[in-house]
Design a protein around this motif. Structure first.
Motif, PDB file in Angstrom:
ATOM      1  N   ASN A  94       0.905  -1.005   0.138  1.00 35.66           N
ATOM      2  CA  ASN A  94       0.112   0.123  -0.281  1.00 35.66           C
ATOM      3  C   ASN A  94       0.847   1.314  -0.093  1.00 35.66           C
ATOM      4  O   ASN A  94       0.767   2.179  -0.797  1.00 35.66           O
ATOM      5  N   ILE A  95       2.074   1.348   0.978  1.00 35.97           N
ATOM      6  CA  ILE A  95       2.742   2.452   0.942  1.00 35.97           C
ATOM      7  C   ILE A  95       3.266   2.748  -0.176  1.00 35.97           C
ATOM      8  O   ILE A  95       3.761   4.001  -0.873  1.00 35.97           O
ATOM      9  N   SER A  96       3.926   1.575  -0.928  1.00 33.93           N
ATOM     10  CA  SER A  96       4.592   1.741  -2.245  1.00 33.93           C
ATOM     11  C   SER A  96       3.913   2.166  -3.296  1.00 33.93           C
ATOM     12  O   SER A  96       4.251   3.056  -4.221  1.00 33.93           O
ATOM     13  N   ARG A  97       2.420   1.896  -3.291  1.00 31.76           N
ATOM     14  CA  ARG A  97       1.609   2.461  -4.433  1.00 31.76           C
ATOM     15  C   ARG A  97       1.236   4.073  -4.083  1.00 31.76           C
ATOM     16  O   ARG A  97       1.124   4.776  -4.957  1.00 31.76           O
ATOM     17  N   GLU A  98       1.250   4.151  -2.765  1.00 35.64           N
ATOM     18  CA  GLU A  98       0.982   5.531  -2.192  1.00 35.64           C
ATOM     19  C   GLU A  98       1.957   6.521  -2.628  1.00 35.64           C
ATOM     20  O   GLU A  98       1.997   7.649  -3.093  1.00 35.64           O
ATOM     21  N   ARG A  99       3.114   6.066  -2.668  1.00 38.49           N
ATOM     22  CA  ARG A  99       4.491   7.202  -3.013  1.00 38.49           C
ATOM     23  C   ARG A  99       4.348   7.175  -4.487  1.00 38.49           C
ATOM     24  O   ARG A  99       4.760   8.257  -4.861  1.00 38.49           O
ATOM     25  N   THR A 119       2.088   6.060 -15.691  1.00 40.33           N
ATOM     26  CA  THR A 119       1.477   5.068 -15.191  1.00 40.33           C
ATOM     27  C   THR A 119       2.213   4.929 -13.756  1.00 40.33           C
ATOM     28  O   THR A 119       3.552   5.071 -13.594  1.00 40.33           O
ATOM     29  N   THR A 120       1.159   4.412 -12.842  1.00 39.00           N
ATOM     30  CA  THR A 120       1.977   3.928 -11.390  1.00 39.00           C
ATOM     31  C   THR A 120       2.028   2.583 -11.419  1.00 39.00           C
ATOM     32  O   THR A 120       0.947   2.039 -11.710  1.00 39.00           O
ATOM     33  N   ALA A 121       2.957   2.053 -10.547  1.00 37.62           N
ATOM     34  CA  ALA A 121       2.836   0.842  -9.880  1.00 37.62           C
ATOM     35  C   ALA A 121       3.380   0.805  -8.755  1.00 37.62           C
ATOM     36  O   ALA A 121       4.337   1.408  -8.379  1.00 37.62           O
ATOM     37  N   GLY A 122       3.182  -0.238  -7.649  1.00 33.01           N
ATOM     38  CA  GLY A 122       3.763  -0.591  -6.351  1.00 33.01           C
ATOM     39  C   GLY A 122       4.345  -1.901  -6.294  1.00 33.01           C
ATOM     40  O   GLY A 122       3.576  -2.648  -6.826  1.00 33.01           O
ATOM     41  N   TYR A 123       5.346  -2.062  -5.629  1.00 33.45           N
ATOM     42  CA  TYR A 123       5.749  -3.461  -5.574  1.00 33.45           C
ATOM     43  C   TYR A 123       6.081  -3.717  -4.193  1.00 33.45           C
ATOM     44  O   TYR A 123       6.836  -4.474  -3.976  1.00 33.45           O
TER      45      TYR A 123
ATOM     46  N   SER B 305      -4.369  -0.526  -7.262  1.00 35.19           N
ATOM     47  CA  SER B 305      -2.891  -0.959  -7.293  1.00 35.19           C
ATOM     48  C   SER B 305      -1.952  -0.041  -8.674  1.00 35.19           C
ATOM     49  O   SER B 305      -0.863   0.052  -8.675  1.00 35.19           O
ATOM     50  N   SER B 306      -3.132   0.457  -9.550  1.00 33.90           N
ATOM     51  CA  SER B 306      -2.101   1.136 -10.465  1.00 33.90           C
ATOM     52  C   SER B 306      -3.133   2.214 -11.316  1.00 33.90           C
ATOM     53  O   SER B 306      -4.108   1.956 -11.290  1.00 33.90           O
TER      54      SER B 306
END
Lengths: 153, 356
Positions: A94-99, A119-123, B305-306
């Motif tokens: 969640n925090i990676s996505r928010e960043r 585009t965003t993505a969180g890993y 998620s994205s």
């Protein structure tokens, strides 16, 4: 490029070659230039623990990245958020996505970046830059990486 | 004196015993392991694979680093596309080292091998079940599910598009039209005051600036985090309610999803310049939501998620209506100052392009 298996083989003019594959963290920022395109990994944006707030220092970095991005035509921006491995996996994801979303908002609203795609993505903590749980490693892993792809002017 | 000689003799016994014995072999399991590691670090995958195979076959009693040997060998075989061998090694790893932290990654690779290389759904399902049992429904597993769906769906139809990650969907073509096929674009239960869910079992209404939800015919309860809710709408399968909230006109607007099954509200995106109108995808579970931000169309996965820019044009200032087509392949919206014109976006799949 999330959920996408890929391998980018780069042949350098010095005869050396290297490959970029899905899931492999890039230790250093890079610029790859072909006849028509440039792919660039911008300087990383770092965050405080449990925070997706962009600090003043990092805002300056983002300003530079946005200014640099203006040299591209048909700009595509991939914003990838990461976390350290301190929290549980859901929190880290969640925090990676928010960043990543914080960086997107900054580039879209404050800098008026108008790319062809963004585009965003969180890993989460799945792709650490530094191994281990030391504070030094955690500081490096709380980051956002920005990949810029564009046509040469 | 005799005792002193005896002590000296005893002290030299190890030396006398070692005389005449063959020297330690130069190639020990440990040195092969070190050579394998060194080759791997240098990127010499074929040599590293040979060394790791040697450890597996020639030194079966070498217990140290056993899990590392199998994991690295499987990973290298996978990386070099020797999938038959990688599968065998990963299966051994999953049986022998079921408590190892890397099991998750091994399962993920096995699923990819079964789905993408062997096209063996039964085996893939078996591993997915084992994965879900051990680690739960993680985002990674959901991503793998999406991949499987992509493979099963035709790229050309809307269902195929909805199986993709939000970042892979974009507006291929934008057309204007004076008329609209209402059957193709049913706006799914936008809640202005109160409305039943598409299946008719539940009822939602806005009261005193909050959103309420309950079984049809019974009293409703307040949805968490719904203060200032605007234009909420039902998902097509009647499970989710998607809405935005804003504290004031100038502040940021939050996109929220209420899950009637869990009773939880998720805040999936917020920003200044987000419009209240949303479009929810017609697939079960509403995998995606399209919204207007900074006068441009964006798409987000329902789980947040994205977030991805959907179109390259500033196409959507002040949308008054937005809807996703039944087949998932099109989006329609109209603008505040031009209510009689419908803007129809054909959605397509974004491919990673050849950069040469």
């Amino acid at each position: 490029m999330k959920n996408c298996a890929y391998a980018l083989v780069v042949n350098g003019t010095d005869g050396k070659s290297d490959s970029i594959t899905a899931g492999r963290p890039m230790r250093d920022t890079f610029v790859i230039s072909t006849d028509t395109k440039i792919i660039e990994m911008a300087p990383r944006i770092y965050f405080e623990r449990n925070s997706a707030v962009i600090s003043g220092e990092m805002m300056k970095k983002l300003d530079d990245i946005a200014a640099n991005a203006s040299k591209y035509r048909n700009l595509q921006v991939y914003i990838q958020g990461h976390s350290s491995a301190e929290g549980d996996s859901d929190f880290n994801m969640n925090i990676s996505r928010e960043r990543a979303k914080s960086v997107l908002r900054y580039l879209a609203e404050k800098r008026g970046l108008s790319p062809l795609s963004m585009t965003t993505a969180g890993y989460g903590a799945e792709v650490p830059l530094a191994d281990g749980n030391s504070e030094g490693a955690n500081v490096k892993n709380r980051r956002v990486e920005i990949i810029l792809i564009g046509d040469k002017q | 004196m005799k005792r002193a000689f005896l002590l000296i003799f005893l002290a030299f016994i190890p030396f006398f015993m070692s005389c005449g014995r063959a020297p330690e072999p130069v190639t020990s399991a440990e040195s092969v392991f070190n050579a394998a590691t060194e080759a791997m670090v240098k990127g010499d995958d074929p040599s590293a694979i040979t060394f790791y195979y040697s450890l597996v076959n020639d030194y079966p009693s070498f217990k140290k680093y056993k899990s590392d040997i199998y994991y690295r060998l499987g990973t290298l075989l996978y990386k070099t596309e020797r999938y038959d061998e990688a599968e065998k090694i990963f299966v051994i790893f999953s049986v022998k080292f079921s408590g190892d932290d890397r099991l998750k990654k091994v399962y993920e690779k096995l699923i990819n091998i079964y789905v993408q290389e062997f096209h063996d759904d039964a085996k893939a399902q078996k591993i997915r079940d084992a994965y879900a049992k051990k680690f739960g429904g993680t985002p990674t597993l959901q991503a793998i599910d999406n991949t499987i769906n992509i493979i099963k769906s035709a790229d050309s139809d809307g269902a195929g598009l909805l199986a993709l990650d939000a970042s892979s969907v974009f507006v291929e073509k934008l057309e204007k039209s004076a008329s609209l096929d209402r059957d193709a674009f049913p706006v799914c239960g936008v809640i202005s005051d109160g409305v039943k869910s598409p299946d008719g079992k539940f009822y939602t209404e806005i009261k005193k600036n909050y959103l309420y939800y309950g079984a049809a015919g019974e009293s409703s309860s307040r949805i968490p985090q719904s203060k200032g809710a605007s234009a909420p709408q039902w998902s097509w399968d009647s499970r989710f309610i998607v809405f935005t909230t804003a504290a004031g006109h100038r502040g940021p607007r939050h996109i929220k999803v209420y899950d009637s099954k869990t009773g939880k509200t998720s805040d999936i995106f917020w920003a200044k310049g987000v419009s209240p109108m949303l479009a929810v995808s017609p697939d079960a579970g509403t995998s995606k939501i399209i919204f207007c931000y900074n006068s441009r169309l964006w798409i987000i996965n329902r789980d947040g998620s994205s977030v991805s820019l959907l179109d390259k044009n500033r196409a959507c200032p002040d949308p008054v209506m937005m809807a996703w087509s039944k087949d998932g392949g099109k989006l329609v919206f109209s603008r505040k100052n031009d209510p009689d014109t419908f803007y129809i976006c054909s959605l397509g799949r974004r491919y990673v392009e050849d950069i040469n």
